[in-house]
Write a protein that holds these residues in place. Structure first.
Motif, PDB file in Angstrom:
ATOM      1  N   SER A 250      40.731  30.445  29.617  1.00 23.44           N
ATOM      2  CA  SER A 250      40.475  29.130  30.212  1.00 23.44           C
ATOM      3  C   SER A 250      41.642  28.717  31.101  1.00 23.44           C
ATOM      4  N   GLY A 251      41.325  28.160  32.260  1.00 15.23           N
ATOM      5  CA  GLY A 251      42.353  27.717  33.203  1.00 15.23           C
ATOM      6  C   GLY A 251      42.742  28.774  34.218  1.00 15.23           C
ATOM      7  N   THR A 252      42.179  29.986  34.115  1.00 18.58           N
ATOM      8  CA  THR A 252      42.477  31.059  35.078  1.00 18.58           C
ATOM      9  C   THR A 252      41.949  30.671  36.457  1.00 18.58           C
ATOM     10  N   THR A 253      42.777  30.834  37.462  1.00 23.56           N
ATOM     11  CA  THR A 253      42.380  30.467  38.831  1.00 23.56           C
ATOM     12  C   THR A 253      42.063  31.708  39.650  1.00 23.56           C
ATOM     13  N   SER A 254      41.419  31.456  40.810  1.00 22.20           N
ATOM     14  CA  SER A 254      41.039  32.545  41.712  1.00 22.20           C
ATOM     15  C   SER A 254      41.098  32.031  43.144  1.00 22.20           C
ATOM     16  N   THR A 255      41.276  32.960  44.074  1.00 27.70           N
ATOM     17  CA  THR A 255      41.279  32.579  45.503  1.00 27.70           C
ATOM     18  C   THR A 255      39.913  32.061  45.944  1.00 27.70           C
TER      19      THR A 255
ATOM     20  N   ASP B 273      38.200  29.854  44.168  1.00 27.05           N
ATOM     21  CA  ASP B 273      37.983  28.527  43.574  1.00 27.05           C
ATOM     22  C   ASP B 273      37.474  27.492  44.579  1.00 27.05           C
TER      23      ASP B 273
ATOM     24  N   CYS C  82      33.303  26.171  34.304  1.00 26.90           N
ATOM     25  CA  CYS C  82      33.314  27.357  35.159  1.00 26.90           C
ATOM     26  C   CYS C  82      34.353  28.350  34.623  1.00 26.90           C
ATOM     27  N   ASN C  83      33.918  29.585  34.429  1.00 24.29           N
ATOM     28  CA  ASN C  83      34.812  30.654  33.941  1.00 24.29           C
ATOM     29  C   ASN C  83      34.619  31.900  34.784  1.00 24.29           C
ATOM     30  N   TRP C  84      35.748  32.511  35.130  1.00 19.69           N
ATOM     31  CA  TRP C  84      35.671  33.775  35.871  1.00 19.69           C
ATOM     32  C   TRP C  84      35.473  34.934  34.897  1.00 19.69           C
TER      33      TRP C  84
ATOM     34  N   LYS D 164      36.353  40.467  39.202  1.00 19.51           N
ATOM     35  CA  LYS D 164      37.086  39.303  39.701  1.00 19.51           C
ATOM     36  C   LYS D 164      36.268  38.425  40.653  1.00 19.51           C
TER      37      LYS D 164
END
Length: 495
Positions: A77-82, A84, A103-105, A110
Motif C-alpha cells: 500500500s502506498g506504492t507509487t508509479s509514473t 499515477d 487503487c493498487n498496482w 508494473k
C-alpha cells in the motif's frame, strides 16, 4: 474394499446447474458472506505506452470471491508509479469516484492497475451469486477430496492397490470431465477457461470443469508414478507442459520445411508434431502419447541444433525413438525394394538383404518406448520382413538352380567332421575371406562349400541360410571360441 465414489457432490452441483432449484434473492447471501468478510469488485486496467502516448484497457470487474481473483497480488500500500497521473482519467471513464475506491498496482506487472470498489453481496445478480456459490462449494469439496484421498492412500500398503485406486480416480474424473465438455460444447479447449459477463449455466459448467481439472492435476502431481498413462491428459496439463517445448516445436517445423527431405518422410515425421501442435477439443491425447511426442520433438531438435538434419539422420532418429507406425515401416520396405532393383540376380539381392538385416539388427533404439503401443517395435517389424524376403528368394533360387539334386546311388558324398560349431565355422571362414586367405568374391559359394563338405557333431546337414544368418550376426561367445583356436594355431607354429 468396495470403491467409494468421491465425486458425488460434483454430480450434485452439475445437476443443480442443469436443473436450477428455485432460489430466492437472498438464499445464497449467508453462504457467500461466510466465505469472505469483505465484498468488493476488482477492475483490472492494463496500460501501454506507444510513441510516448499512454493508452489503457479495462476489463469487466470481478467479485473478490471469483476464482481468478485468487491469483491477484498487490504491491505494498502506498506504492507509487509514473502512471499515477493517469488514474483520475481511468476513474472518470469507468464512472468511479476516487473516494469510493482503492487503487493498487500489480506486484508482477508494473503497467497493471487494480481498482477495488466495495459492494454488497445482495447487489450481485442472482446468476453471479450462483456462479460464486459453485466456485466456493467446489473449492471446499476439492480440499475434502484431497484430504480423504491422502488418508486412503496412506493406508494402502500395496503398490498394486495404490495403482488401482489412482486409476479408478482417473477414470471417474475423466468420465465426468467428458460429460461436462459435451454439455458445454466449446469450439476449442481454450474456451473452457473463458467466462461470459452473464455468469450463465455454461459458465457454471465451465467452472465445474476447471475445479475438476484442478483435482485431476493434483492426482497427476502427487501420484505421478501410479498414473494410468493410457488415461487422457487434462487440457491444462497439456497447456502448461506445452510451453516447455513450444519454441523447440517451432524450430523443428521450420527446419523440416526448409530442408530437402522428400515429402513421404516429411509427412511421417510431421505426424507426432501435429498431435501436439493442432490439438482439437474432439481429439483425446493420453499421457503416454503426450510424453512420446514431447520426447520426439526434443530428439529431432537435437539434430537441428547439431546441424545434422538429413534423411539418413532422421531415419536413424525415428528408429532410435522406436517410431513403429505402419507408414514408417512401408517407407523402409519401399527403400529396400528400390535398392534391390540394382541387383542383377537373386544371389545379389540376398546379399543386399543380409547387409540390411545386419544394419537394422545393430541400430540402437529405446526398448521401453514406442509410438504405437499395439504394434511390434520398428526393429521387429523390419527384421521379420527382411527375413521373409530372404526365405522367399532362397526358395526361388533353389528352384531355379535345382540345388537339391539326388546323387546317383553309386556316388558317395563324403563330409569332414568339424570340431567347430556351425556359428564358429561361419565366423572362421569369414575371417579367411577378410584376410584374403580365401580370395573369392561370392560369399554364397563359400556357404555352399561349407554346407556340402562339412558337418558338426550335432548337425550332419548344415543349412546355407543358417550359415548366412550367423555370418552377419556373430555372437561374442563365437568370437571368443575362434580366438582361442587361433591362439592354439599360433602356439603350434612355434614348434
Amino acid at each position: 474394499m468396495k470403491y467409494k465414489y468421491l465425486l458425488k457432490n460434483y454430480d450434485r452441483i452439475v445437476n443443480e446447474i442443469k436443473n436450477p432449484p428455485i432460489i430466492f434473492s437472498n438464499d445464497l447471501v449467508p453462504f457467500l458472506r461466510k466465505k469472505s468478510s469483505e465484498s468488493y469488485f476488482i477492475y483490472q486496467v492494463d496500460f501501454k505506452i506507444i510513441n510516448q502516448d499512454v493508452i489503457y484497457t479495462a476489463k469487466k470487474p470481478l467479485h473478490n470471491l471469483h476464482p481468478d481473483c485468487g491469483k491477484i497480488r498487490f504491491k505494498p500500500s502506498g506504492t507509487t508509479s509514473t502512471l499515477d497521473p493517469h488514474i483520475p482519467i481511468v476513474l472518470q471513464k469507468l464512472n468511479l469516484s476516487k473516494k469510493d475506491v482503492l487503487c493498487n498496482w500489480c506486484a508482477k506487472k508494473k503497467c497493471r492497475l487494480y481498482i477495488l470498489k466495495s459492494c454488497e453481496i445482495e447487489d450481485l445478480t442472482q446468476e453471479n451469486r450462483f456462479f460464486l456459490y459453485c466456485c466456493q462449494t467446489l473449492k471446499k469439496e476439492n480440499d475434502k477430496i484431497k484430504k480423504a484421498n491422502k488418508e486412503r492412500i496412506y493406508n494402502l500398503k500395496s503398490k498394486n492397490k495404490i495403482e488401482q485406486h489412482i486409476h479408478q480416480k482417473q477414470q471417474s474424473l475423466e468420465n465426468l470431465a467428458h460429460s461436462i465438455i459435451k454439455e458445454v460444447n466449446p469450439i476449442n479447449y481454450k474456451q473452457l477457461y473463458q467466462f461470459s459477463d452473464n455468469y450463465n449455466k455454461t459458465d457454471c459448467l465451465k467452472i465445474t470443469y476447471i475445479y475438476l481439472e484442478k483435482l485431476h492435476r493434483f492426482i497427476e502431481k502427487e501420484y505421478r508414478n501410479y498414473l494410468n498413462v493410457q488415461s487422457n491428459i487434462p487440457y491444462r496439463s497439456i497447456f502448461i507442459r506445452e510451453k516447455e517445448i513450444t519454441n523447440k516445436l517451432k524450430n523443428v517445423k521450420s527446419a523440416l520445411l526448409n530442408s530437402t527431405i522428400n515429402d513421404q518422410l516429411l509427412n511421417i515425421v510431421y505426424e507426432p508434431l501435429l498431435k501436439i501442435g493442432t490439438l482439437n477439443i474432439k481429439e483425446k491425447l493420453t499421457y503416454y502419447d503426450f510424453n512420446y511426442c514431447s520426447e520426439f520433438i526434443l530428439e529431432i531438435h537435437k539434430l537441428i541444433e547439431n546441424a545434422k538434419i538429413s534423411e539418413d539422420t532422421l531415419i536413424d532418429c525415428l528408429f532410435y525413438l522406436n517410431f513403429n507406425s505402419l507408414q514408417f515401416f512401408k517407407f523402409l520396405t519401399d527403400t529396400i525394394l528400390k535398392n534391390l532393383e540394382n541387383s542383377e540376380n537373386n544371389i545379389q539381392k540376398i546379399d543386399c538383404l543380409y547387409l540390411s538385416l545386419k544394419c537394422f539388427n545393430q541400430k540402437q533404439r529405446i526398448s521401453s518406448l514406442k509410438y504405437r503401443t499395439n504394434l511390434p517395435s520398428v526393429q521387429d517389424q523390419i527384421v521379420h520382413w527382411i527375413e521373409e524376403e530372404i526365405a522367399y528368394l532362397n526358395r526361388s533360387l533353389n528352384l531355379e538352380t535345382k540345388q537339391f539334386k539326388i546323387p546317383p546311388e553309386n556316388e558317395v558324398s563324403t563330409k569332414f567332421i568339424s570340431g567347430l560349431s556351425v556359428a564358429q565355422l561361419s565366423c572362421f571362414f569369414g575371417l579367411l575371406l577378410e584376410t584374403e586367405i580365401i580370395k573369392h568374391k561370392n560369399q554364397t559359394d563359400i556357404f555352399k562349400f561349407i554346407a556340402q563338405n562339412f558337418k558338426t557333431k550335432n548337425t550332419d546337414n548344415i543349412s546355407i541360410d543358417s550359415l548366412k544368418v550367423k555370418y552377419y550376426n556373430v555372437e561374442s561367445g563365437t568370437k571368443k571360441a575362434i580366438r582361442e583356436k587361433i591362439m592354439e594355431l599360433l602356439a603350434l607354429t612355434k614348434h
